[in-house]
Design a protein around this motif. Structure first.
Motif, PDB file in Angstrom:
ATOM      1  N   ARG A  88      45.524  14.935  67.409  1.00 15.15           N
ATOM      2  CA  ARG A  88      44.806  16.170  67.711  1.00 15.15           C
ATOM      3  C   ARG A  88      44.444  16.851  66.397  1.00 15.15           C
ATOM      4  NH1 ARG A  88      46.162  20.334  72.463  1.00 15.15           N
ATOM      5  NH2 ARG A  88      44.157  19.734  73.270  1.00 15.15           N
ATOM      6  N   LEU A  89      43.152  17.120  66.234  1.00  6.56           N
ATOM      7  CA  LEU A  89      42.627  17.818  65.065  1.00  6.56           C
ATOM      8  C   LEU A  89      42.128  19.185  65.530  1.00  6.56           C
ATOM      9  CD1 LEU A  89      40.491  14.869  63.619  1.00  6.56           C
ATOM     10  CD2 LEU A  89      42.838  15.473  63.036  1.00  6.56           C
ATOM     11  N   HIS A  90      42.325  20.215  64.715  1.00  7.16           N
ATOM     12  CA  HIS A  90      41.939  21.583  65.081  1.00  7.16           C
ATOM     13  C   HIS A  90      41.073  22.203  63.987  1.00  7.16           C
ATOM     14  CE1 HIS A  90      45.223  21.666  68.049  1.00  7.16           C
ATOM     15  NE2 HIS A  90      45.975  21.134  67.109  1.00  7.16           N
ATOM     16  N   ARG A  91      40.206  23.097  64.406  1.00  8.96           N
ATOM     17  CA  ARG A  91      39.462  23.942  63.475  1.00  8.96           C
ATOM     18  C   ARG A  91      39.299  25.313  64.106  1.00  8.96           C
ATOM     19  NH1 ARG A  91      40.021  19.860  60.987  1.00  8.96           N
ATOM     20  NH2 ARG A  91      38.720  18.965  59.394  1.00  8.96           N
TER      21      ARG A  91
ATOM     22  N   GLY B 109      35.952  34.166  67.633  1.00  7.00           N
ATOM     23  CA  GLY B 109      35.358  32.874  67.284  1.00  7.00           C
ATOM     24  C   GLY B 109      35.829  31.824  68.266  1.00  7.00           C
ATOM     25  N   THR B 110      36.020  30.617  67.756  1.00  7.38           N
ATOM     26  CA  THR B 110      36.403  29.498  68.613  1.00  7.38           C
ATOM     27  C   THR B 110      37.498  28.678  67.952  1.00  7.38           C
ATOM     28  OG1 THR B 110      34.123  29.346  69.408  1.00  7.38           O
ATOM     29  CG2 THR B 110      35.530  27.433  69.798  1.00  7.38           C
ATOM     30  N   LEU B 111      38.500  28.324  68.744  1.00  3.82           N
ATOM     31  CA  LEU B 111      39.460  27.305  68.317  1.00  3.82           C
ATOM     32  C   LEU B 111      38.949  26.002  68.919  1.00  3.82           C
ATOM     33  CD1 LEU B 111      42.075  26.293  67.042  1.00  3.82           C
ATOM     34  CD2 LEU B 111      43.231  26.859  69.194  1.00  3.82           C
TER      35      LEU B 111
ATOM     36  N   GLY C  21      46.787  16.958  61.085  1.00  6.57           N
ATOM     37  CA  GLY C  21      46.588  16.644  62.499  1.00  6.57           C
ATOM     38  C   GLY C  21      47.944  16.422  63.146  1.00  6.57           C
ATOM     39  N   ASP C  22      47.982  16.590  64.444  1.00  7.25           N
ATOM     40  CA  ASP C  22      49.199  16.332  65.211  1.00  7.25           C
ATOM     41  C   ASP C  22      49.103  14.907  65.738  1.00  7.25           C
ATOM     42  OD1 ASP C  22      49.922  19.059  64.879  1.00  7.25           O
ATOM     43  OD2 ASP C  22      48.637  19.592  66.570  1.00  7.25           O
TER      44      ASP C  22
ATOM     45  N   GLU D 196      34.098  18.495  59.156  1.00  4.75           N
ATOM     46  CA  GLU D 196      33.590  19.260  58.008  1.00  4.75           C
ATOM     47  C   GLU D 196      32.071  19.375  58.069  1.00  4.75           C
ATOM     48  OE1 GLU D 196      35.487  20.970  55.543  1.00  4.75           O
ATOM     49  OE2 GLU D 196      36.853  20.557  57.220  1.00  4.75           O
ATOM     50  N   MET D 197      31.413  18.297  58.470  1.00  2.00           N
ATOM     51  CA  MET D 197      29.959  18.320  58.617  1.00  2.00           C
ATOM     52  C   MET D 197      29.543  19.278  59.741  1.00  2.00           C
ATOM     53  SD  MET D 197      29.154  14.274  58.046  1.00  2.00           S
ATOM     54  CE  MET D 197      27.361  14.419  58.096  1.00  2.00           C
ATOM     55  N   LEU D 198      30.317  19.304  60.828  1.00  4.82           N
ATOM     56  CA  LEU D 198      30.062  20.236  61.924  1.00  4.82           C
ATOM     57  C   LEU D 198      30.185  21.678  61.441  1.00  4.82           C
ATOM     58  CD1 LEU D 198      29.709  21.059  64.922  1.00  4.82           C
ATOM     59  CD2 LEU D 198      32.171  20.680  65.191  1.00  4.82           C
ATOM     60  N   MET D 199      31.247  21.972  60.696  1.00  4.93           N
ATOM     61  CA  MET D 199      31.448  23.331  60.175  1.00  4.93           C
ATOM     62  C   MET D 199      30.262  23.758  59.305  1.00  4.93           C
ATOM     63  SD  MET D 199      34.572  24.232  61.268  1.00  4.93           S
ATOM     64  CE  MET D 199      35.359  25.343  60.148  1.00  4.93           C
TER      65      MET D 199
END
Length: 171
Positions: free
Chosen positions: A22-25, A109-111, A10-11, A136-139
């Motif tokens: 800030r976390l990214h996926r 897709g989506t960032l 994360g940043d 992770e649960m969202l993914m």
């Protein structure tokens, strides 16, 4: 650290008496699908907690974590369909913990970016690790898979974020 979860990152930056993270996926699903998971009350229960999200700026978000956390009851600050959602992750007299979800179409897709503004206290690493685990649960939920809260990942993420915070606060 066990080294299992090399993708924990994360940043982090200091902003006065707050810590911004800030976390990214990168997600192989459309912004519409990701947005539905973030805003549909039924979908929220698949990866975050049971509750209700009123889909409008000024609407309420109420989530009940049962025995595992404080109930959330707050107001939606920004609601821009398929682009941006902001609210505070707090309830009652708790300190404000604003968060913002941002979705950007990226390579079909989506960032997904999650920005947290946290009080600079002993809960920062725990908050970051908790959100990392829920991402992770969202993914998994986006893939139609239901998983329990990933406690081993949470523990490792807590160590990673504790170290990142130490580095940032010393710099």
């Amino acid at each position: 650290m066990s080294g299992e979860c090399h993708d924990i990152h994360g940043d982090i930056r200091c902003d006065g008496d707050r810590i911004c993270v800030r976390l990214h996926r990168e997600i192989d699903h459309s912004p519409e699908s990701v947005w539905r998971m973030l805003t549909d009350s039924v979908c929220l229960s698949q990866w975050l907690a049971p509750g209700v999200l009123e889909q409008e700026e000024g609407g309420r978000i109420k989530l009940d974590f049962g025995n595992s956390g404080t109930p959330i009851d707050c107001c939606i600050k920004a609601f821009e369909p398929k682009r941006r959602l902001s609210y505070s992750w707090s309830a009652g007299n708790d300190p404000e913990r604003p968060l913002t979800w941002e979705l950007t179409e990226c390579h079909g897709g989506t960032l997904l970016s999650l920005t947290l503004s946290l009080p600079n206290d002993h809960l920062v690493a725990i908050s970051c690790a908790g959100w990392d685990a829920h991402l992770e649960m969202l993914m998994a939920a986006l893939e139609g898979i239901s998983i329990h809260f990933p406690a081993p990942r949470f523990r490792e993420a807590r160590e990673v974020f504790s170290e990142l915070l130490k580095q940032k606060l010393v710099a």
